[in-house]
Write an enzyme that holds these catalytic residues in place. Structure first.
Site, PDB file in Angstrom:
ATOM      1  CG  HIS A 123     -49.542  28.323 -41.328  1.00  0.00           C
ATOM      2  ND1 HIS A 123     -50.195  29.031 -40.525  1.00  0.00           N
ATOM      3  CD2 HIS A 123     -48.277  28.255 -41.341  1.00  0.00           C
ATOM      4  CE1 HIS A 123     -49.205  29.763 -39.900  1.00  0.00           C
ATOM      5  NE2 HIS A 123     -48.062  29.190 -40.334  1.00  0.00           N
ATOM      6  CB  SER A 141     -55.081  26.188 -39.364  1.00  0.00           C
ATOM      7  OG  SER A 141     -54.083  26.902 -40.261  1.00  0.00           O
ATOM      8  CB  SER A 149     -52.643  30.479 -41.862  1.00  0.00           C
ATOM      9  OG  SER A 149     -53.012  29.356 -40.969  1.00  0.00           O
ATOM     10  CG  ASP A 209     -45.694  26.380 -38.338  1.00  0.00           C
ATOM     11  OD1 ASP A 209     -45.008  27.135 -37.758  1.00  0.00           O
ATOM     12  OD2 ASP A 209     -46.046  26.639 -39.501  1.00  0.00           O
ATOM     13  CD  GLU A 248     -42.480  24.132 -41.215  1.00  0.00           C
ATOM     14  OE1 GLU A 248     -42.194  22.878 -41.065  1.00  0.00           O
ATOM     15  OE2 GLU A 248     -42.466  24.670 -42.447  1.00  0.00           O
ATOM     16  CG  ASN A 298     -36.647  27.263 -38.049  1.00  0.00           C
ATOM     17  OD1 ASN A 298     -37.177  28.030 -38.995  1.00  0.00           O
ATOM     18  ND2 ASN A 298     -35.450  28.252 -37.665  1.00  0.00           N
ATOM     19  CE  LYS A 316     -39.431  26.200 -41.748  1.00  0.00           C
ATOM     20  NZ  LYS A 316     -39.228  27.616 -41.147  1.00  0.00           N
ATOM     21  CG  ASP A 352     -40.209  28.255 -45.034  1.00  0.00           C
ATOM     22  OD1 ASP A 352     -40.543  28.989 -44.215  1.00  0.00           O
ATOM     23  OD2 ASP A 352     -41.004  26.977 -44.716  1.00  0.00           O
ATOM     24  CG  ASN A 353     -37.485  30.526 -41.965  1.00  0.00           C
ATOM     25  OD1 ASN A 353     -37.952  29.545 -42.298  1.00  0.00           O
ATOM     26  ND2 ASN A 353     -36.807  30.858 -40.728  1.00  0.00           N
ATOM     27  CB  CYS A 363     -40.065  35.761 -46.025  1.00  0.00           C
ATOM     28  SG  CYS A 363     -41.045  34.717 -44.875  1.00  0.00           S
ATOM     29  CG  HIS A 403     -45.407  31.480 -35.168  1.00  0.00           C
ATOM     30  ND1 HIS A 403     -46.026  30.519 -36.459  1.00  0.00           N
ATOM     31  CD2 HIS A 403     -46.285  30.782 -34.213  1.00  0.00           C
ATOM     32  CE1 HIS A 403     -46.518  29.942 -36.004  1.00  0.00           C
ATOM     33  NE2 HIS A 403     -46.795  30.047 -34.757  1.00  0.00           N
ATOM     34  CG  HIS A 420     -43.163  30.576 -47.558  1.00  0.00           C
ATOM     35  ND1 HIS A 420     -43.634  31.817 -47.280  1.00  0.00           N
ATOM     36  CD2 HIS A 420     -42.390  30.027 -46.767  1.00  0.00           C
ATOM     37  CE1 HIS A 420     -42.919  32.195 -46.336  1.00  0.00           C
ATOM     38  NE2 HIS A 420     -42.198  31.201 -45.881  1.00  0.00           N
ATOM     39  CB  SER A 475     -40.406  23.551 -45.362  1.00  0.00           C
ATOM     40  OG  SER A 475     -39.671  24.824 -45.747  1.00  0.00           O
ATOM     41  CD  GLN A 526     -42.134  19.280 -39.767  1.00  0.00           C
ATOM     42  OE1 GLN A 526     -42.055  18.229 -39.236  1.00  0.00           O
ATOM     43  NE2 GLN A 526     -42.397  20.732 -39.308  1.00  0.00           N
TER      44      GLN A 526
HETATM   45  P1  NAI Z   1     -34.282  34.852 -36.762  1.00  0.00           P
HETATM   46  O1  NAI Z   1     -33.785  34.839 -35.283  1.00  0.00           O
HETATM   47  O2  NAI Z   1     -33.256  34.655 -37.802  1.00  0.00           O
HETATM   48  O3  NAI Z   1     -34.283  36.419 -36.992  1.00  0.00           O
HETATM   49  C1  NAI Z   1     -35.068  37.425 -35.956  1.00  0.00           C
HETATM   50  C2  NAI Z   1     -34.306  38.531 -36.138  1.00  0.00           C
HETATM   51  O4  NAI Z   1     -34.809  39.669 -35.374  1.00  0.00           O
HETATM   52  C3  NAI Z   1     -32.635  38.174 -35.186  1.00  0.00           C
HETATM   53  O5  NAI Z   1     -31.617  38.738 -36.142  1.00  0.00           O
HETATM   54  C4  NAI Z   1     -33.048  39.435 -33.983  1.00  0.00           C
HETATM   55  O6  NAI Z   1     -31.602  39.874 -33.719  1.00  0.00           O
HETATM   56  C5  NAI Z   1     -33.965  40.351 -34.663  1.00  0.00           C
HETATM   57  N1  NAI Z   1     -34.493  40.985 -33.493  1.00  0.00           N
HETATM   58  C6  NAI Z   1     -34.942  40.547 -32.045  1.00  0.00           C
HETATM   59  N2  NAI Z   1     -35.411  41.666 -31.395  1.00  0.00           N
HETATM   60  C7  NAI Z   1     -35.592  42.893 -32.125  1.00  0.00           C
HETATM   61  C8  NAI Z   1     -35.781  44.103 -32.143  1.00  0.00           C
HETATM   62  N3  NAI Z   1     -36.586  44.545 -30.988  1.00  0.00           N
HETATM   63  N4  NAI Z   1     -35.689  45.020 -32.965  1.00  0.00           N
HETATM   64  C9  NAI Z   1     -35.093  44.567 -34.178  1.00  0.00           C
HETATM   65  N5  NAI Z   1     -34.675  43.457 -34.377  1.00  0.00           N
HETATM   66  C10 NAI Z   1     -34.717  42.411 -33.426  1.00  0.00           C
HETATM   67  O7  NAI Z   1     -35.600  34.499 -37.113  1.00  0.00           O
HETATM   68  P2  NAI Z   1     -36.297  34.130 -38.113  1.00  0.00           P
HETATM   69  O8  NAI Z   1     -35.962  32.692 -38.829  1.00  0.00           O
HETATM   70  O9  NAI Z   1     -35.961  35.132 -39.238  1.00  0.00           O
HETATM   71  O10 NAI Z   1     -37.895  33.897 -37.978  1.00  0.00           O
HETATM   72  C11 NAI Z   1     -38.561  35.313 -37.487  1.00  0.00           C
HETATM   73  C12 NAI Z   1     -39.913  34.918 -37.088  1.00  0.00           C
HETATM   74  O11 NAI Z   1     -40.661  34.616 -38.320  1.00  0.00           O
HETATM   75  C13 NAI Z   1     -40.081  33.808 -36.095  1.00  0.00           C
HETATM   76  O12 NAI Z   1     -41.459  34.101 -35.496  1.00  0.00           O
HETATM   77  C14 NAI Z   1     -40.694  32.692 -37.187  1.00  0.00           C
HETATM   78  O13 NAI Z   1     -41.234  31.627 -36.310  1.00  0.00           O
HETATM   79  C15 NAI Z   1     -41.551  33.459 -38.239  1.00  0.00           C
HETATM   80  N6  NAI Z   1     -41.391  32.760 -39.479  1.00  0.00           N
HETATM   81  C16 NAI Z   1     -42.573  33.171 -40.171  1.00  0.00           C
HETATM   82  C17 NAI Z   1     -42.522  32.697 -41.350  1.00  0.00           C
HETATM   83  C18 NAI Z   1     -43.756  33.051 -42.357  1.00  0.00           C
HETATM   84  O14 NAI Z   1     -44.128  32.530 -43.162  1.00  0.00           O
HETATM   85  N7  NAI Z   1     -44.533  34.155 -41.923  1.00  0.00           N
HETATM   86  C19 NAI Z   1     -41.683  31.799 -41.948  1.00  0.00           C
HETATM   87  C20 NAI Z   1     -40.621  31.381 -41.363  1.00  0.00           C
HETATM   88  C21 NAI Z   1     -40.389  31.899 -39.923  1.00  0.00           C
END
Ligand code: NAI
Length: 482
Positions: free
Chosen positions: A55, A78, A83, A143, A205, A230, A235, A239-240, A244, A350, A403, A411, A415
């Site tokens: 991003h 990006s 983003s 990322d 990332e 990650n 991180k 960050d997560n 968020c 993501h 963020h 984060s 990196q």
């Molecule tokens: P995580 O693995 O810690 O959490 C995901 C959760 O979703 C897990 O607890 C899992 O059991 C649950 N899950 C899976 N399938 C499901 C379903 N069908 N119904 C309900 N819950 C379900 O992963 P994390 O770190 O929380 O990341 C989640 C996503 O967010 C990833 O795609 C990551 O790349 C992205 N992300 C986005 C950010 C942003 O700024 N927008 C920042 C960091 C991560």
């Protein structure tokens, strides 16, 4: 190459605004700035050609200029079509010493609102290094894994001797990637194979990109070592979660300005991102309901005081829906058909496959209308309207600015240290997926304490011996969960 042509951004005249925000961000990014100071003389990234796909925000600009300060050459794209902050991209293209008439910065290919074709073209440009032995980078900073994926697919199809026809694509995006590879791979060409041969490694990332890396490693197809940034504690647990917690409601507010207090909000997924999102909505006074498939996370949510339900039970009662799972098909068109009038639907995971946008568009008689960029209403034949944010792509970066600097300093310090590890110690990292060594993780946290006025207690030697650690750390075993 004329350096002034070797970038593509929306509007160079935004560079001054971008530079002002970069300067403010530097103060809020003590991790990156002290790494710049610490390594200024040693230049550990001298000789590194880093292709970044992440991003293109103000915070990322500080990361890019940190890599440059450590000796790296950098090309950037990006990792999401919505983003980019155009002023940050402009400032990076112009550089701290250039002007819009005489840009002297880093080749950056990014603007807000790319088409999918443009997005993959930008990724290709970031991976294309003029006047170098292989025509490519020797490091990737990724990322979500799109740059890594493109290289791996290129190598795979060169080995096969053919690229599948774009007609076989399973989605629009897949078609674009196949077209790109068909264009760049001609009979017997070894472009991608050659390019991959010089890559020392990738630092990844996010959760979703890390997931792809472990899959490739399991299948024996991973071509170079990877550091899973990650899962550095500094991180994903910051960050997560706290990132968020800040940027989710920022996105919802900027998009809709709806009062969140008193509303019912459903957060799908209670991982690191889900925990931050739930807390931010509760902080605004929403009643938050969690959906989960993992009993441990479901129990955590319950203990944290949230109702845990299935989407089906609550889909017709809630006002705001946010997907945070990194999984696909979480909110389907049939679910959206049951939602209340003017319910808000958004994703912060993501990729854009958490919400069934294709299915929504296929509902007979449905009408999509743009309220403003990245905010659309979808009117059902019965008159009901849904508000969908960022076309189902991550709304904190599409509808807001992602963020804030302080959390990204953690984060991006991870990196930067991961880039230094892989680039300077190739012998210590045979092809595999690694996490950052714990002493570096603790170092990154330490770099952020002063700015917050944190006074850390120093372990006494006899206490250190009693709990079996060194006075200077690491303080926890690798399996400790924080
Ligand atoms: P995580 O693995 O810690 O959490 C995901 C959760 O979703 C897990 O607890 C899992 O059991 C649950 N899950 C899976 N399938 C499901 C379903 N069908 N119904 C309900 N819950 C379900 O992963 P994390 O770190 O929380 O990341 C989640 C996503 O967010 C990833 O795609 C990551 O790349 C992205 N992300 C986005 C950010 C942003 O700024 N927008 C920042 C960091 C991560």
């Amino acid at each position: 190459v004329d350096n002034r042509q070797d970038f593509k951004v929306a509007d160079l005249s935004l560079a001054d605004f971008g530079r002002k925000e970069i300067t403010l961000a530097e103060h809020e990014m003590p991790g990156l700035m002290s790494i710049r100071k610490e390594y200024a003389a040693a230049q550990p990234l001298a000789g590194a050609r880093v292709t970044g796909s992440l991003h293109m925000t103000v915070q990322t600009a500080v990361l890019i200029e940190t890599l440059v300060a450590l000796g790296a050459e950098v090309r950037w794209a990006s990792c999401n079509i919505f983003s980019t902050q155009d002023h940050a991209a402009a400032a990076i293209a112009v550089g701290p010493n250039g002007t819009p008439d005489n840009p002297q910065g880093v080749p950056v290919f990014a603007w807000k609102g790319e088409t999918l074709d443009e997005y993959w073209w930008c990724t290709e440009q970031a991976l294309t290094w003029p006047n170098t032995p292989t025509g490519g980078p020797n490091m990737i900073l990724d990322d979500g894994g799109d740059a890594t994926l493109l290289v791996h697919k290129g190598v795979e199809y060169e080995k096969d001797g053919k690229v599948p026809s774009a007609d076989t694509a399973e989605s629009d995006e897949h078609r674009v990637v196949l077209e790109l590879l068909n264009r760049t791979i001609t009979d017997g060409s070894q472009k991608w194979t050659q390019l991959a041969s010089e890559i020392r490694g990738v630092t990844e990332e996010t959760t979703t990109g890390v997931h792809r890396l472990y899959e490739m490693h399991r299948d024996g197809t991973l071509l170079f070592p990877a550091i899973n940034v990650n899962d550095a504690v500094t991180k994903s647990k910051f960050d997560n979660k706290y990132g968020c917690r800040h940027s989710l409601i920022d996105g919802i507010n900027r998009a809709t300005d709806v009062l969140i207090g008193g509303k019912t909000a459903v957060v799908c997924g209670y991982g690191d991102v889900g925990k931050g999102c739930a807390e931010s909505l509760r902080g605004q006074g929403a009643r938050v309901i969690i959906t989960e498939i993992d009993p441990i996370c479901a129990l955590q949510a319950a203990m944290d005081g949230y109702q845990v339900a299935t989407l089906d039970e609550v889909v017709d009662k809630a006002d705001i829906f946010v997907t945070t799972t990194g999984n696909k098909d979480i909110i389907m068109a049939s679910d959206m058909a049951k939602m209340k009038h003017q319910a808000i639907v958004g994703n912060i995971g993501h990729f854009d496959n958490e919400i069934d946008m294709a299915g929504l568009a296929q509902i007979p008689g449905i009408v999509k209308d743009e309220v403003k960029p990245q905010v659309h209403t979808w009117k059902f034949p019965d008159g009901k309207v849904l508000i969908v944010l960022s076309e189902g792509r991550l709304l904190n970066l599409g509808n807001a600015t992602g963020h804030p600097s302080f959390v990204m300093s953690n984060s991006f310090a991870d990196q930067t240290l991961a880039q230094i590890e892989l680039f300077t110690k190739p012998d210590e990292y045979p092809t595999d997926v690694y996490v950052l060594p714990k002493h570096l993780d603790e170092k990154v946290a330490r770099l952020h304490l002063d700015a917050l006025g944190v006074k850390l207690t120093t372990l006494r030697p006899e206490q250190a011996a009693y709990i079996g650690v060194e006075v200077d750390g690491p303080y926890k075993s690798d399996h400790y969960r924080y």
